[in-house]
Scaffold this active site. Sequence first.
Site: not given
Length: 272
Positions: A83, A224-225, A128, A222
Amino acid sequence: MKVFVVLVLAIASASAGLLPQAVPVHPRDSTAKPSINGRITNGKNAVADQFPYQVGLSFLGLKGSWWCGGSIIDNSWVLTAAHCTSGASYVTIYYGATVRTSPQYTQTVSSSNWIQHENYVSLTVRNDISLIKTPSVTFSASVNKIALPAIASRYSTYVGQTAVASGWGLTSDTASAVAKDLQYTDLTVIENSVCQKTFGSLVVTSRVICVATPKGTSTCQGDSGGPLALDSTLIGITSFGSPDGCEVGAPAAFTRVTSYLDWIKTNSGISA
């Protein structure tokens, strides 16, 4: 950064527990203005070289820009969330930063240099995960890789174990200040069945790992990942949380890395 992207689950089912009590949202910012705000909620300041595998990712696409985290898994590969890469044209990678604005160096690569999971589905947050191919970097105390789990551990649930998440996400649900320092927090892995009570079994599959978020301590916008690490091994990729906020006590969810070891090896050649 952008505000949370709310995922509208349009899958009808008569079976109890399939649909979520709460709609999962990615901790990725979606405002029109490109900015980078905050940190992990109620976390601690990282010290220099504490998380050399952590990178910051500044994405640029047709709909604006957004900030994510990622993990170095090899001299030429960064692992992050699908995402984060979805809809982006370019990414600037920040290496070796504790103070966000002072990385050791940066690299900018285009979307042709990343591999987003071919079966990523945003509605149900399936698969994801993305790989970013980078120019080769030289490892140092500030920039280094994190180990992937061994194949033998792919069936481990990690339930009850405490892992560490890091990133530059929001410091609170009302935060607006720009983060200066990399944040981290310890989070305890919970049973997927507990997580399913919030997000449903269509979202929380065996390929997801969830953590408890007591006392308002959680990943947030912020983050994410970014990495969830256990004993210097990458076990999760920050994926989604509750639409009600980061400090409400709802579980936070990550892509379970052990479920994607074959995919990572096939696409990058990297194995534990």
